[in-house]
Write an enzyme that holds these catalytic residues in place. Structure first.
Site, PDB file in Angstrom:
ATOM      1  N   TYR A 220       0.818  -1.209   0.000  1.00  0.00           N
ATOM      2  CA  TYR A 220       0.000   0.000   0.000  1.00  0.00           C
ATOM      3  C   TYR A 220       0.858   1.268   0.000  1.00  0.00           C
ATOM      4  O   TYR A 220       0.371   2.348  -0.316  1.00  0.00           O
ATOM      5  CB  TYR A 220      -0.954   0.042   1.203  1.00  0.00           C
ATOM      6  CG  TYR A 220      -2.095  -0.964   1.127  1.00  0.00           C
ATOM      7  CD1 TYR A 220      -2.223  -1.839   0.042  1.00  0.00           C
ATOM      8  CD2 TYR A 220      -3.045  -1.036   2.127  1.00  0.00           C
ATOM      9  CE1 TYR A 220      -3.251  -2.750  -0.021  1.00  0.00           C
ATOM     10  CE2 TYR A 220      -4.085  -1.953   2.065  1.00  0.00           C
ATOM     11  CZ  TYR A 220      -4.180  -2.805   0.987  1.00  0.00           C
ATOM     12  OH  TYR A 220      -5.217  -3.714   0.927  1.00  0.00           O
TER      13      TYR A 220
ATOM     14  N   LYS B 216       2.955 -15.394   2.041  1.00  0.00           N
ATOM     15  CA  LYS B 216       2.819 -16.082   0.748  1.00  0.00           C
ATOM     16  C   LYS B 216       4.243 -16.388   0.291  1.00  0.00           C
ATOM     17  O   LYS B 216       4.687 -15.984  -0.786  1.00  0.00           O
ATOM     18  CB  LYS B 216       2.062 -15.170  -0.244  1.00  0.00           C
ATOM     19  CG  LYS B 216       1.672 -15.834  -1.545  1.00  0.00           C
ATOM     20  CD  LYS B 216       0.534 -16.835  -1.416  1.00  0.00           C
ATOM     21  CE  LYS B 216       0.236 -17.499  -2.750  1.00  0.00           C
ATOM     22  NZ  LYS B 216      -0.654 -18.660  -2.631  1.00  0.00           N
TER      23      LYS B 216
ATOM     24  N   ASP C 160      -3.701 -17.890   1.377  1.00  0.00           N
ATOM     25  CA  ASP C 160      -4.886 -18.522   0.779  1.00  0.00           C
ATOM     26  C   ASP C 160      -5.466 -19.571   1.732  1.00  0.00           C
ATOM     27  O   ASP C 160      -6.685 -19.653   1.941  1.00  0.00           O
ATOM     28  CB  ASP C 160      -4.568 -19.124  -0.604  1.00  0.00           C
ATOM     29  CG  ASP C 160      -3.230 -19.840  -0.656  1.00  0.00           C
ATOM     30  OD1 ASP C 160      -2.400 -19.654   0.254  1.00  0.00           O
ATOM     31  OD2 ASP C 160      -3.007 -20.611  -1.607  1.00  0.00           O
TER      32      ASP C 160
ATOM     33  N   ASP D 154      -5.589  -6.542   5.650  1.00  0.00           N
ATOM     34  CA  ASP D 154      -6.783  -5.794   5.258  1.00  0.00           C
ATOM     35  C   ASP D 154      -7.901  -6.774   4.905  1.00  0.00           C
ATOM     36  O   ASP D 154      -9.041  -6.668   5.385  1.00  0.00           O
ATOM     37  CB  ASP D 154      -6.406  -4.925   4.036  1.00  0.00           C
ATOM     38  CG  ASP D 154      -7.470  -3.911   3.673  1.00  0.00           C
ATOM     39  OD1 ASP D 154      -8.474  -3.812   4.391  1.00  0.00           O
ATOM     40  OD2 ASP D 154      -7.292  -3.218   2.653  1.00  0.00           O
TER      41      ASP D 154
ATOM     42  N   ASP E  19     -11.263  -8.239   7.474  1.00  0.00           N
ATOM     43  CA  ASP E  19     -12.671  -8.073   7.095  1.00  0.00           C
ATOM     44  C   ASP E  19     -13.391  -9.417   7.092  1.00  0.00           C
ATOM     45  O   ASP E  19     -14.558  -9.508   7.485  1.00  0.00           O
ATOM     46  CB  ASP E  19     -12.790  -7.430   5.707  1.00  0.00           C
ATOM     47  CG  ASP E  19     -12.862  -5.907   5.789  1.00  0.00           C
ATOM     48  OD1 ASP E  19     -12.540  -5.364   6.865  1.00  0.00           O
ATOM     49  OD2 ASP E  19     -13.243  -5.276   4.794  1.00  0.00           O
TER      50      ASP E  19
END
Ligand code: NAD
Length: 356
Positions: A140, A191, A223, A247, A251
């Site tokens: 980001y 990852k 994942d 992020d 959620d």
């Protein structure tokens, strides 16, 4: 005297922050807390007043405050603005200016709300996860970034995913310290089968793990973590991950609890100064109607008292008051079901303050 800066923001922000301030007034009186409250503009409200989503005056006040309580920013009114001038830019600027690198998001399922989750009660009952998300680095913020035109005339979007050792180490420590006070387990999400930046992430987490021999450290690919969060979420205690994965996963964890209107969050610097805000956004669809759930903001105030003002007992009292009003059957529309008492934003705030 502790200095609190309040940033109501946009949409339902001012409505829900007002209820948290009601609760603050009550605990100030009850426990004789010395807290001064100031207010500043952020996001769309700041754009309307000054043209800037993070005005200099707000940043000055934020720098000198001990903690910040925010509602939410953003809304369709400002969606047409270019990215650098949008309300969210004000929040991102505040997080990076204050060096708020650690985002703590508890996902707790209140037993009174077990039926609100879309998952089966036996999968989510007693859920209590803490997601620790790195907030000021990663893709980001990585440079270079942008949209460029290639030699063949085609446009290409690009971002950069970077983490330095020190950035990984400081967020790792926050996670291990939190695990020490909770269930003693850390799951680091990466990852590393594809991204070198997270190969380094995993290596540093292993190093920190050696400093905390009593904490159980496990690694999981992002994942698989997403899959496990909806398959068997109770296996997790503290999850730690980078900005983008955090992020998305936070959620997902939020929805396990059934209502985004119940979830608080904290973003901390290295000295426990923090910005506290509900996980949800400014909910423009229900703004001004007096129906928004103020509990996430009230619970954010509880986190603020616990982490930035070292008032753990007062935080406990607020959390117990929230539980008590749920026990009494009071619900805002988002968590209401047949047979329970539907109340307004203000009535919910009054009830929590009265239960202190
Ligand atoms: P949102 O969280 O605002 O709303 C999603 C849904 O949840 C809506 O139906 C809304 O009515 C409901 N909801 C949210 N909070 C609620 C509450 N307290 N009580 C009852 N219902 C609630 O997400 P969105 O619609 O994707 O975004 C709306 C705006 O908020 C956008 O401008 C977005 O950029 C902004 N946003 C801001 C933040 C922040 O300030 N940290 C976070 C997320 C989104």
């Amino acid at each position: 005297m502790k200095k609190l800066l309040v940033l109501p923001g946009d949409g339902i922000g001012p409505e829900i922050v007002a209820e948290a301030l009601k609760v603050l007034d009550k605990v100030k009186d009850t426990f004789n807390l010395a807290v001064s409250v100031d207010e500043a503009l952020l996001g769309g409200a700041a754009i309307d007043a000054t043209g800037n989503p993070l005005p200099a005056e707000t940043l000055d006040k934020a720098m000198s405050a001990d903690a910040l309580l925010m509602g939410a920013v953003g809304g369709p009114k400002w969606d047409h603005l270019e990215t650098s001038k949008r309300p969210e830019k004000g929040l991102l600027g505040l997080r990076s200016s204050l060096n708020l690198f650690a985002n703590l998001r508890p996902a707790i399922l209140y037993p009174q709300l077990a039926s609100a989750s879309t998952l089966k009660p036996e999968v989510v009952s007693d859920l209590d996860i803490l997601i620790v998300r790195e907030l000021t680095g990663g893709i980001y913020f990585g440079e270079p970034r942008g949209i460029r035109t290639l030699d063949n005339g085609e446009r290409q979007g690009y971002n950069t995913y970077v983490y330095s050792e020190s950035e990984i180490r400081r967020i790792g420590r926050v996670a291990f310290e939190a695990a020490r006070k909770r269930g003693g387990r850390v799951c680091s999400v990466d990852k590393s089968n594809v991204l070198e930046v997270t190969v380094l992430w995993r290596e540093i987490m292993e190093e920190i793990g050696k400093e905390y021999p009593k904490i159980e450290l496990e690694h999981m690919y992002v994942d698989n973590a997403a899959m496990q969060l909806v398959r068997a979420p109770r296996q997790f205690d503290v999850m730690v991950t980078g900005n983008m994965f955090g992020d998305i996963l936070s959620d997902c964890a939020a929805m396990l609890t059934g209502s985004i209107g119940m979830l608080p969050s904290a973003s901390l610097d290295a000295h426990n100064k923090g910005l506290y805000e509900p996980v949800h956004g400014s909910a423009p669809d229900i703004a001004g109607q007096g129906v928004a759930n103020p509990l996430a903001t009230i619970l954010s105030l509880a986190m603020l008292l616990r982490y930035s003002f070292a008032e753990a007992e007062v935080a406990d009292v607020i959390e117990q008051a929230v539980s008590k009003v749920l026990d009494e059957g009071l619900r805002t529309a988002d968590i209401w079901s047949e047979g329970l008492q539907k109340v307004s934003t203000q009535a919910m705030g009054d009830a929590v303050a009265a239960a202190i």
